[in-house]
Design a protein around this motif. Structure first.
Motif, PDB file in Angstrom:
ATOM      1  N   SER A 193       3.963   1.570  -0.954  1.00  0.00           N
ATOM      2  CA  SER A 193       4.749   1.696  -2.183  1.00  0.00           C
ATOM      3  C   SER A 193       3.977   2.487  -3.230  1.00  0.00           C
ATOM      4  CB  SER A 193       5.110   0.319  -2.735  1.00  0.00           C
ATOM      5  OG  SER A 193       6.014  -0.351  -1.887  1.00  0.00           O
ATOM      6  N   VAL A 194       2.678   2.255  -3.308  1.00  0.00           N
ATOM      7  CA  VAL A 194       1.837   3.020  -4.237  1.00  0.00           C
ATOM      8  C   VAL A 194       1.794   4.482  -3.815  1.00  0.00           C
ATOM      9  CG1 VAL A 194      -0.497   3.295  -5.138  1.00  0.00           C
ATOM     10  CG2 VAL A 194       0.456   1.000  -4.835  1.00  0.00           C
ATOM     11  N   GLN A 195       1.594   4.713  -2.518  1.00  0.00           N
ATOM     12  CA  GLN A 195       1.531   6.082  -1.997  1.00  0.00           C
ATOM     13  C   GLN A 195       2.847   6.825  -2.221  1.00  0.00           C
ATOM     14  OE1 GLN A 195       0.195   6.359   2.105  1.00  0.00           O
ATOM     15  NE2 GLN A 195       1.474   8.159   2.467  1.00  0.00           N
ATOM     16  N   LYS A 244       0.833  -1.210   0.000  1.00  0.00           N
ATOM     17  CA  LYS A 244       0.000   0.000   0.000  1.00  0.00           C
ATOM     18  C   LYS A 244       0.868   1.261   0.000  1.00  0.00           C
ATOM     19  CE  LYS A 244      -3.715   2.223   2.669  1.00  0.00           C
ATOM     20  NZ  LYS A 244      -3.069   3.517   2.945  1.00  0.00           N
ATOM     21  N   ALA A 296       5.204   6.113  -4.437  1.00  0.00           N
ATOM     22  CA  ALA A 296       5.702   6.021  -5.814  1.00  0.00           C
ATOM     23  C   ALA A 296       7.157   5.541  -5.838  1.00  0.00           C
ATOM     24  CB  ALA A 296       5.564   7.354  -6.541  1.00  0.00           C
TER      25      ALA A 296
END
Length: 390
Positions: free
Chosen positions: A86-88, A84, A90
């Motif tokens: 990692s998406v936030q 989660k 980038a």
């Protein structure tokens, strides 16, 4: 039953206790509310934990998920958090960078204990969450309070100056107590300061990152890629998922720093409740639409507070952009502590602004996490009390 009065007497307790007692701005009566009073003092979401999360915890208990688990946290939960975040961020965040903690507070404490030595200077932009100063005092560090600008923005010039001799900067974003959100430009400028001072760490408390209003852009410290190894990110399940009493937080840092933070945390707390972590895995699956609904609910309550304060004399307020706090300044002859006492006598409990740093004097903190009916009545009492100030 009354609690014993703590003293700094060296035969009773350690020097750490004496340091905390000397430095702490936090009220000893925290969490107590007289019958008939309305509490606008605690950061406690009113709706309670979502039913699917509660059901997951109950089911885990039924399945016997009551035994110890890994001291860094349930591997499946660390993996889910890493994915989660990692998406936030980038950028890739690995599970070994994630430490699951006994609430956000324990994560903050473990980070300070693991990274700050006695005598180190810790720079704290303020007004801000009052627990940071206690943690710095506990380890024998020196808290360096840096007031924000009148519009709530960071004093970047002063931060540049202080960073030259600092070990750490602690930043709360969105802010408790003001509800303001630091702009991307400010955070990028702060990152440039840390680039010039590679031994300085940024402890970023983003407990309220999911609660931002009016479409205000939010840049996480995890997105400051140029200083990724200097950032220690701390958050919690308490606010976004209304899991305050479940006591579950997490810290993200470089693998080496995470290992040190975990060593401190596990030495104090041991492993985290297994069934709570099972419930957290379900919380992480909360649809974005539900989080948006939560934000909208707090924004409506923010608007209630702003509407009431607009009619109050001698009140100045920077409208909150996130979290669920307002931090009005009241122009009168009373101190923040005296105002807080007057409000309490009139049946509405708020927090003294001086708790949140030197520049908080003259302010009080209002939490609008209460239900709307209580909030309206509490604000009615608040404005009525303000009108009585000399």
């Amino acid at each position: 039953m009354n609690q014993p009065i703590l003293t700094a007497e060296p035969t009773i307790a350690s020097l750490a206790v004496a340091r905390i007692l000397k430095a702490s701005r936090r009220p000893s009566s925290l969490g107590t509310v007289d019958s008939g009073s309305i509490a606008l003092s605690m950061g406690e979401p009113d709706a309670g934990t979502p039913r699917p999360v509660v059901d997951a915890g109950i089911e885990a208990l039924k399945q016997g998920r009551t035994r110890y688990t890994a001291l860094t946290g349930l591997p499946k939960l660390r993996k889910a958090l890493a994915a989660k975040l990692s998406v936030q961020a980038a950028r890739a965040i690995k599970p070994e960078q994630v430490v699951v903690t006994h609430g956000g507070s324990a994560g903050l404490a473990a980070a300070v204990i693991a990274m700050v030595n006695a005598g180190d200077r810790v720079v704290i932009p303020e007004p801000t969450y009052s627990l940071y100063g206690d943690h710095v005092a506990m380890v024998g560090g020196e808290a360096v309070w840096v007031p924000n600008s009148p519009n709530g923005s960071l004093d970047l010039e002063r931060l540049e100056h202080e960073a030259a001799t600092a070990r750490m900067i602690i930043l709360c974003n969105p802010s408790n107590p003001t509800g303001l959100v630091y702009s991307a430009e400010e955070l990028v400028s702060l990152a440039h300061i840390l680039e010039r001072h590679p031994n300085v760490l940024l402890l970023a408390d983003e407990a309220y990152a999911d609660i931002v209003f009016d479409g205000v852009p939010f840049l996480s410290a995890l997105q400051l890629h140029s200083i990724a190894d200097q950032v220690i990110y701390c958050s919690t399940f308490s606010k976004s998922y209304a899991m305050t009493g479940w006591r579950l937080g997490f810290v993200v840092a470089s693998p080496e720093r995470s290992a040190a933070i975990n060593l401190v945390h596990r030495s104090i707390n041991g492993s985290i409740n297994t069934f709570v972590q099972d419930a957290a895995l379900v919380a992480l699956q909360t649809p974005e639409a539900d989080l948006a609904q939560l934000r909208a609910s707090y924004q409506r309550r923010r608007d209630v507070v702003v509407e009431h304060l607009q009619s109050a004399p001698r009140v100045n307020l920077l409208p909150p952009e996130g979290a669920f706090y307002a931090f009005p300044k009241i122009d009168c002859d009373l101190t923040s502590d005296e105002m807080t006492q007057r409000f309490a006598r009139n049946g509405v409990v708020v927090r003294s602004g001086s708790e949140f740093g030197p520049s908080g004097e003259g302010h009080v903190r209002i939490s609008f996490a209460a239900d709307v009916d209580s909030l309206n009545e509490g604000m009615r009492r608040f404005v009525e009390t303000v009108r009585s100030f000399g």
